[in-house]
Design a protein around this motif. Sequence first.
Motif, PDB file in Angstrom:
ATOM      1  N   GLN A 183      -7.764  22.398 -33.120  1.00 46.05           N
ATOM      2  CA  GLN A 183      -7.021  23.141 -34.139  1.00 46.05           C
ATOM      3  C   GLN A 183      -5.519  22.840 -34.097  1.00 46.05           C
ATOM      4  O   GLN A 183      -4.884  22.749 -35.127  1.00 46.05           O
ATOM      5  CB  GLN A 183      -7.274  24.647 -34.009  1.00 46.05           C
ATOM      6  CG  GLN A 183      -8.659  25.067 -34.414  1.00 46.05           C
ATOM      7  CD  GLN A 183      -8.987  24.756 -35.867  1.00 46.05           C
ATOM      8  OE1 GLN A 183      -8.125  24.786 -36.743  1.00 46.05           O
ATOM      9  NE2 GLN A 183     -10.242  24.432 -36.106  1.00 46.05           N
ATOM     10  N   LYS A 184      -4.978  22.709 -32.896  1.00 49.88           N
ATOM     11  CA  LYS A 184      -3.552  22.408 -32.764  1.00 49.88           C
ATOM     12  C   LYS A 184      -3.237  21.045 -33.385  1.00 49.88           C
ATOM     13  O   LYS A 184      -2.255  20.891 -34.100  1.00 49.88           O
ATOM     14  CB  LYS A 184      -3.157  22.440 -31.283  1.00 49.88           C
ATOM     15  CG  LYS A 184      -1.670  22.261 -31.046  1.00 49.88           C
ATOM     16  CD  LYS A 184      -1.260  22.527 -29.602  1.00 49.88           C
ATOM     17  CE  LYS A 184      -2.050  21.675 -28.635  1.00 49.88           C
ATOM     18  NZ  LYS A 184      -1.580  21.760 -27.252  1.00 49.88           N
ATOM     19  N   THR A 185      -4.098  20.072 -33.144  1.00 47.90           N
ATOM     20  CA  THR A 185      -3.915  18.738 -33.710  1.00 47.90           C
ATOM     21  C   THR A 185      -4.035  18.778 -35.232  1.00 47.90           C
ATOM     22  O   THR A 185      -3.241  18.167 -35.941  1.00 47.90           O
ATOM     23  CB  THR A 185      -4.962  17.758 -33.124  1.00 47.90           C
ATOM     24  OG1 THR A 185      -4.806  17.729 -31.710  1.00 47.90           O
ATOM     25  CG2 THR A 185      -4.805  16.367 -33.679  1.00 47.90           C
ATOM     26  N   LEU A 186      -5.030  19.525 -35.726  1.00 45.30           N
ATOM     27  CA  LEU A 186      -5.228  19.624 -37.172  1.00 45.30           C
ATOM     28  C   LEU A 186      -4.077  20.350 -37.849  1.00 45.30           C
ATOM     29  O   LEU A 186      -3.652  19.969 -38.942  1.00 45.30           O
ATOM     30  CB  LEU A 186      -6.557  20.309 -37.481  1.00 45.30           C
ATOM     31  CG  LEU A 186      -7.811  19.535 -37.081  1.00 45.30           C
ATOM     32  CD1 LEU A 186      -9.056  20.372 -37.343  1.00 45.30           C
ATOM     33  CD2 LEU A 186      -7.885  18.198 -37.800  1.00 45.30           C
ATOM     34  N   GLY A 221      -3.278  11.169 -35.536  1.00 42.80           N
ATOM     35  CA  GLY A 221      -4.617  10.661 -35.816  1.00 42.80           C
ATOM     36  C   GLY A 221      -5.257  10.034 -34.594  1.00 42.80           C
ATOM     37  O   GLY A 221      -6.459  10.215 -34.352  1.00 42.80           O
ATOM     38  N   ASN A 222      -4.471   9.295 -33.812  1.00 38.61           N
ATOM     39  CA  ASN A 222      -4.997   8.716 -32.568  1.00 38.61           C
ATOM     40  C   ASN A 222      -5.531   9.814 -31.653  1.00 38.61           C
ATOM     41  O   ASN A 222      -6.609   9.700 -31.082  1.00 38.61           O
ATOM     42  CB  ASN A 222      -3.913   7.922 -31.821  1.00 38.61           C
ATOM     43  CG  ASN A 222      -3.562   6.620 -32.494  1.00 38.61           C
ATOM     44  OD1 ASN A 222      -4.337   6.067 -33.254  1.00 38.61           O
ATOM     45  ND2 ASN A 222      -2.369   6.130 -32.218  1.00 38.61           N
ATOM     46  N   GLU A 223      -4.743  10.881 -31.543  1.00 35.52           N
ATOM     47  CA  GLU A 223      -5.135  12.015 -30.701  1.00 35.52           C
ATOM     48  C   GLU A 223      -6.412  12.669 -31.239  1.00 35.52           C
ATOM     49  O   GLU A 223      -7.338  12.985 -30.477  1.00 35.52           O
ATOM     50  CB  GLU A 223      -3.988  13.026 -30.681  1.00 35.52           C
ATOM     51  CG  GLU A 223      -4.183  14.209 -29.789  1.00 35.52           C
ATOM     52  CD  GLU A 223      -2.976  15.144 -29.819  1.00 35.52           C
ATOM     53  OE1 GLU A 223      -3.205  16.370 -29.806  1.00 35.52           O
ATOM     54  OE2 GLU A 223      -1.830  14.662 -29.858  1.00 35.52           O
ATOM     55  N   LEU A 238      -7.350   5.483 -40.591  1.00 37.20           N
ATOM     56  CA  LEU A 238      -7.176   4.056 -40.915  1.00 37.20           C
ATOM     57  C   LEU A 238      -6.266   3.869 -42.125  1.00 37.20           C
ATOM     58  O   LEU A 238      -5.449   2.941 -42.156  1.00 37.20           O
ATOM     59  CB  LEU A 238      -8.529   3.389 -41.144  1.00 37.20           C
ATOM     60  CG  LEU A 238      -9.414   3.259 -39.902  1.00 37.20           C
ATOM     61  CD1 LEU A 238     -10.794   2.726 -40.278  1.00 37.20           C
ATOM     62  CD2 LEU A 238      -8.760   2.376 -38.850  1.00 37.20           C
ATOM     63  N   LYS A 239      -6.365   4.761 -43.125  1.00 38.87           N
ATOM     64  CA  LYS A 239      -5.475   4.700 -44.295  1.00 38.87           C
ATOM     65  C   LYS A 239      -4.023   4.902 -43.864  1.00 38.87           C
ATOM     66  O   LYS A 239      -3.126   4.206 -44.315  1.00 38.87           O
ATOM     67  CB  LYS A 239      -5.850   5.767 -45.322  1.00 38.87           C
ATOM     68  CG  LYS A 239      -7.093   5.471 -46.100  1.00 38.87           C
ATOM     69  CD  LYS A 239      -7.365   6.603 -47.079  1.00 38.87           C
ATOM     70  CE  LYS A 239      -8.733   6.488 -47.689  1.00 38.87           C
ATOM     71  NZ  LYS A 239      -9.046   7.631 -48.553  1.00 38.87           N
ATOM     72  N   VAL A 240      -3.821   5.893 -43.001  1.00 39.54           N
ATOM     73  CA  VAL A 240      -2.464   6.174 -42.511  1.00 39.54           C
ATOM     74  C   VAL A 240      -1.905   4.950 -41.788  1.00 39.54           C
ATOM     75  O   VAL A 240      -0.748   4.577 -41.976  1.00 39.54           O
ATOM     76  CB  VAL A 240      -2.450   7.413 -41.589  1.00 39.54           C
ATOM     77  CG1 VAL A 240      -1.137   7.519 -40.821  1.00 39.54           C
ATOM     78  CG2 VAL A 240      -2.678   8.677 -42.396  1.00 39.54           C
ATOM     79  N   ALA A 241      -2.730   4.305 -40.971  1.00 45.58           N
ATOM     80  CA  ALA A 241      -2.278   3.123 -40.233  1.00 45.58           C
ATOM     81  C   ALA A 241      -1.859   2.015 -41.201  1.00 45.58           C
ATOM     82  O   ALA A 241      -0.830   1.363 -41.000  1.00 45.58           O
ATOM     83  CB  ALA A 241      -3.380   2.623 -39.298  1.00 45.58           C
ATOM     84  N   GLY A 242      -2.625   1.820 -42.269  1.00 45.26           N
ATOM     85  CA  GLY A 242      -2.277   0.807 -43.264  1.00 45.26           C
ATOM     86  C   GLY A 242      -0.983   1.131 -43.984  1.00 45.26           C
ATOM     87  O   GLY A 242      -0.127   0.258 -44.185  1.00 45.26           O
TER      88      GLY A 242
END
Length: 155
Positions: A34-37, A73-75, A102-106
């Motif tokens: 939840q913290k990550t989200l 996102g990695n986390e 993956l979209k964010v990375a691009g």
Amino acid sequence: MSSKTIAAVAGALLGSALLAGPAFAQNAECGDIQKTLQSRKDLVAKANAASNSKKKMTPAEACALFGKLQANGNEGVKWIAANKEWCSIPDSFAEGFKADHLKVAGIRTKICGVAAQAAKMEAQARAQAQNGGGGGGMLGGPGLTGSLKMPQGAL
């Protein structure tokens, strides 16, 4: 990259973050995501606010924001992989989160490329200004300087 593209991706990311709410309420460990989200939701909101604002982000600011979003996102991907079975995370959520990541990375790659190019151009402009204004004449000289007066009288 247009602000509409950033807003669309940010909206999609926010949608998948909101879907995650009750699915992880099984135990304390499963609630850790939840913290990550929430952090992801806040970063997406910041990207949306910037794309809808009159004062647009600089490429460097956008690169930093998407860098934080990619780290988040990695986390999240790592946590989901480690806890998918224990917390009964639906495949659709795990796949959606990974696709958004993956979209964010691009996008981050593109934005940071633009930021690097802008920084390079700024450095070149500063260097030329310090060296007396460029020296870009046709024969390697200082180039044209001064003013040109228009002829007076009937033309």
